[in-house]
Write a protein that holds these residues in place. Sequence first.
Motif, PDB file in Angstrom:
ATOM      1  N   GLU A 240      42.624  36.269  40.299  1.00 60.06           N
ATOM      2  CA  GLU A 240      43.815  37.113  40.183  1.00 60.06           C
ATOM      3  C   GLU A 240      45.067  36.343  40.609  1.00 60.06           C
ATOM      4  O   GLU A 240      46.132  36.458  39.979  1.00 60.06           O
ATOM      5  CB  GLU A 240      43.638  38.367  41.029  1.00 60.06           C
ATOM      6  N   LEU A 241      44.969  35.543  41.668  1.00 51.04           N
ATOM      7  CA  LEU A 241      46.109  34.738  42.105  1.00 51.04           C
ATOM      8  C   LEU A 241      46.503  33.725  41.026  1.00 51.04           C
ATOM      9  O   LEU A 241      47.700  33.491  40.787  1.00 51.04           O
ATOM     10  CB  LEU A 241      45.761  34.005  43.404  1.00 51.04           C
ATOM     11  N   ALA A 242      45.513  33.126  40.390  1.00 47.76           N
ATOM     12  CA  ALA A 242      45.804  32.172  39.316  1.00 47.76           C
ATOM     13  C   ALA A 242      46.466  32.882  38.142  1.00 47.76           C
ATOM     14  O   ALA A 242      47.388  32.331  37.505  1.00 47.76           O
ATOM     15  CB  ALA A 242      44.511  31.486  38.874  1.00 47.76           C
ATOM     16  N   ARG A 243      45.998  34.087  37.848  1.00 46.49           N
ATOM     17  CA  ARG A 243      46.601  34.862  36.750  1.00 46.49           C
ATOM     18  C   ARG A 243      48.070  35.152  37.029  1.00 46.49           C
ATOM     19  O   ARG A 243      48.895  35.196  36.113  1.00 46.49           O
ATOM     20  CB  ARG A 243      45.815  36.161  36.564  1.00 46.49           C
ATOM     21  N   ARG A 244      48.407  35.322  38.310  1.00 41.63           N
ATOM     22  CA  ARG A 244      49.795  35.602  38.689  1.00 41.63           C
ATOM     23  C   ARG A 244      50.654  34.329  38.714  1.00 41.63           C
ATOM     24  O   ARG A 244      51.855  34.391  38.966  1.00 41.63           O
ATOM     25  CB  ARG A 244      49.839  36.257  40.068  1.00 41.63           C
ATOM     26  N   GLY A 245      50.017  33.199  38.502  1.00 46.13           N
ATOM     27  CA  GLY A 245      50.767  31.960  38.442  1.00 46.13           C
ATOM     28  C   GLY A 245      51.027  31.304  39.785  1.00 46.13           C
ATOM     29  O   GLY A 245      51.872  30.394  39.882  1.00 46.13           O
ATOM     30  N   LEU A 246      50.299  31.698  40.838  1.00 48.12           N
ATOM     31  CA  LEU A 246      50.495  31.111  42.162  1.00 48.12           C
ATOM     32  C   LEU A 246      49.755  29.775  42.262  1.00 48.12           C
ATOM     33  O   LEU A 246      48.657  29.609  41.720  1.00 48.12           O
ATOM     34  CB  LEU A 246      50.007  32.067  43.249  1.00 48.12           C
ATOM     35  N   PRO A 347      40.704  46.542  52.828  1.00 45.23           N
ATOM     36  CA  PRO A 347      39.421  47.241  52.680  1.00 45.23           C
ATOM     37  C   PRO A 347      38.366  46.311  52.087  1.00 45.23           C
ATOM     38  O   PRO A 347      38.677  45.487  51.214  1.00 45.23           O
ATOM     39  CB  PRO A 347      39.750  48.390  51.717  1.00 45.23           C
ATOM     40  N   PRO A 348      37.115  46.414  52.520  1.00 45.78           N
ATOM     41  CA  PRO A 348      36.046  45.601  51.931  1.00 45.78           C
ATOM     42  C   PRO A 348      35.911  45.860  50.433  1.00 45.78           C
ATOM     43  O   PRO A 348      36.102  46.992  49.966  1.00 45.78           O
ATOM     44  CB  PRO A 348      34.785  46.053  52.685  1.00 45.78           C
ATOM     45  N   GLU A 349      35.628  44.807  49.676  1.00 46.58           N
ATOM     46  CA  GLU A 349      35.368  44.854  48.232  1.00 46.58           C
ATOM     47  C   GLU A 349      36.608  45.181  47.406  1.00 46.58           C
ATOM     48  O   GLU A 349      36.496  45.394  46.193  1.00 46.58           O
ATOM     49  CB  GLU A 349      34.238  45.845  47.902  1.00 46.58           C
ATOM     50  N   ASP A 350      37.774  45.209  48.014  1.00 45.15           N
ATOM     51  CA  ASP A 350      39.005  45.526  47.282  1.00 45.15           C
ATOM     52  C   ASP A 350      39.662  44.210  46.842  1.00 45.15           C
ATOM     53  O   ASP A 350      40.429  43.588  47.593  1.00 45.15           O
ATOM     54  CB  ASP A 350      39.955  46.333  48.164  1.00 45.15           C
ATOM     55  N   ILE A 351      39.356  43.790  45.624  1.00 41.38           N
ATOM     56  CA  ILE A 351      39.817  42.495  45.126  1.00 41.38           C
ATOM     57  C   ILE A 351      41.331  42.438  45.033  1.00 41.38           C
ATOM     58  O   ILE A 351      41.955  41.435  45.418  1.00 41.38           O
ATOM     59  CB  ILE A 351      39.178  42.200  43.751  1.00 41.38           C
ATOM     60  N   MET A 352      41.945  43.511  44.546  1.00 44.17           N
ATOM     61  CA  MET A 352      43.402  43.499  44.373  1.00 44.17           C
ATOM     62  C   MET A 352      44.111  43.445  45.720  1.00 44.17           C
ATOM     63  O   MET A 352      45.115  42.730  45.870  1.00 44.17           O
ATOM     64  CB  MET A 352      43.839  44.722  43.570  1.00 44.17           C
ATOM     65  N   LEU A 358      46.479  37.551  50.288  1.00 46.11           N
ATOM     66  CA  LEU A 358      46.505  36.096  50.158  1.00 46.11           C
ATOM     67  C   LEU A 358      47.802  35.636  49.499  1.00 46.11           C
ATOM     68  O   LEU A 358      48.416  34.645  49.927  1.00 46.11           O
ATOM     69  CB  LEU A 358      45.296  35.624  49.342  1.00 46.11           C
ATOM     70  N   GLY A 359      48.204  36.341  48.457  1.00 46.97           N
ATOM     71  CA  GLY A 359      49.437  35.975  47.764  1.00 46.97           C
ATOM     72  C   GLY A 359      50.654  36.061  48.672  1.00 46.97           C
ATOM     73  O   GLY A 359      51.569  35.218  48.596  1.00 46.97           O
TER      74      GLY A 359
END
Length: 652
Positions: A240-246, A347-352, A358-359
């Motif tokens: 997801e971070l890569a998709r955002r261009g970070l 929250p656990p398992e919350d990828i977003m 992290l972002g």
Amino acid sequence: MRLGYLYSRYPVLSQTFCDAEMLALERLGFELEIGSVYPPLTSLRHEHIACLRAPIHYAPPQEILKISEKTAKTNGNWPRDLVERHERKYGPGVKAEQRARNALYFADHFKRRGVDHVHVHFANRAAHTAMFLKEISGIPFSVTAHGQDFMKDLGNDDLLREICAAAEFVAVETDYSRDVLRQRCPNSATKIYRVYNGMDLTRFQARHYEMSEDTVPRIISIGRLVAFKGFKYLIDACAELARRGLNFTCEIIGDGPLRGDLEANIRKLNLSDRVHLLGSLSQGAVLERLWAADIFALPSVTDTQGASDVFPTVIIEAMAAARPVVSTHLAGIPESVVHGETGLLVPPEDIMALAEALGRLIQDPKLRLHYGRAGRERIEQHFRIEHTVTPLIELLQKTPGASQGKAPHRGAATADPATAGNQIAYLIDRWPDRSLPLLDRELEEMKRRNVPIVPIVCELNSRTRYTRAMEKMAPSLEFLPDPMVIEAEWRANQALAQKLEEDRAQRSVRVPSTIFLRQARFALALTKLQKNVSHVHATSSRALVCALILKKLLNVTVSATIEARPALPREWIQNALSECVGGRLRDRQLVRGSSFLVDKTTFRSAPQRALGLVSQRSGIDLTAGTRFWQEWADLLTRWSCSDRKSKIENRK
């Protein structure tokens, strides 16, 4: 107070909290005895293990313990009622007979070493063994429970309650796990205490605190590659971070059963240039990677079996290194990471949510620095090992084995007869060995004459069927640990290993390389044994290679028995015997002297060997008489005493 530590398996790379605790206790003056039922699964060692003063004592192989079990059942020392009760109550899965075998061995070992109390990490197999040990020996024990051990691994709450009831006290690493354990064991609630894991901050120097704002932000994570560590979600968040261009990189240190699945997921998400699995590393290498990182992430979850992290040591290590932490609201993690102060919890398992946290840190270097410094301050205030070990010491000093609450002193007397007086190490290259058919008879003759022999087997020949004489002999033997332990010792002493190899290279007549490398490894492992050895006797030409290395390392005298068909070249043997004070030889031409006896227990022809085997089975010595054995015993005693006298004179 002499304190024993008992582990199912030690050392384990992921359990640095055990190392830190024992090292802190030794610095405070505690005499430790460390016992491990099983050897480690890898030869990789953290560098700080070398700082432990106490050696690690491993139980012999299970086939040897089974022989001891037969002996215990014969002489009435087997805890039959205890084993049967546990098998009946908890079923075959608890392996009560195996627990009893292990407990019998360590009960004898700890009693000989004068241990007053045994402490166990993890409320599972080792704690069950400690409960048996208490029943057998009367030595009290305590437990540090962690989480997954009593929540899942032990698999039986009734057994957990029995362990807690038998323990003097139970320490747990968080308030969360204390409350869970008290709920499961209400009758033992008053003896369950929270004792945090601590950090040795001397390994985390202040010069490493600052972070660079110019480089590509680096995320690091550390742990076994198992489901509840949440690495799957970390990799998905990186996508997801890569998709955002970070711009970032991510390194995951550790190994485990999910490595293949995680590698496949990294490839599937086209993250091979960003996310890297580094495998297991030593603590020194881990810390170097941690210093180079900008963000520490551990998205812990609860797996399908109910297992989860409770208080991951790697989180407080990251905070000690002044790295901001991203983790989850799970179990005891919020007791270390304060959300919005030392890091971010999701929250656990919350990828977003994980990607968002992290972002945020990837894009804000000043926030990373702020959280990192705050984390370091929190560790300094609450999680220094000198502070966290204090409540454990207070609990230990209230146990029956404590000496009126006073701190112990190094150099306390030990009850182990193997450390009293001068011992003669009898090196046995491999046992059982058909080329030494009267070895058991020899040891019995020396025992009868009160010669202080410690027979040490370097390698167990597990493919041999044991005779009755062998079974009688087995409990008196000491065994070098598993080859993985021996290899670890070799790797940990590379400078010395190189010196030994160079010494061999400089000799005109050399030991064959395969024999040398094997025996040199044995020698390094033997230097760790706590024996007051004044003389080493090699029972074969192979063992003589090891003995001569020990002569250099330990400053002991050496003797040897050379078998009828030696495994080493004749010229090497002649040179080696010139370094010995004496020995026993079949071939009188090898060396002459009053201290070298013609060996009447070795055989060249088949009839003579058969005679030896008959003697072995019958217990009647048909090959060598009383006079010969007495002459040999006198020589051994003389060598042992003369070596002691020379050492005393050298100290003067």
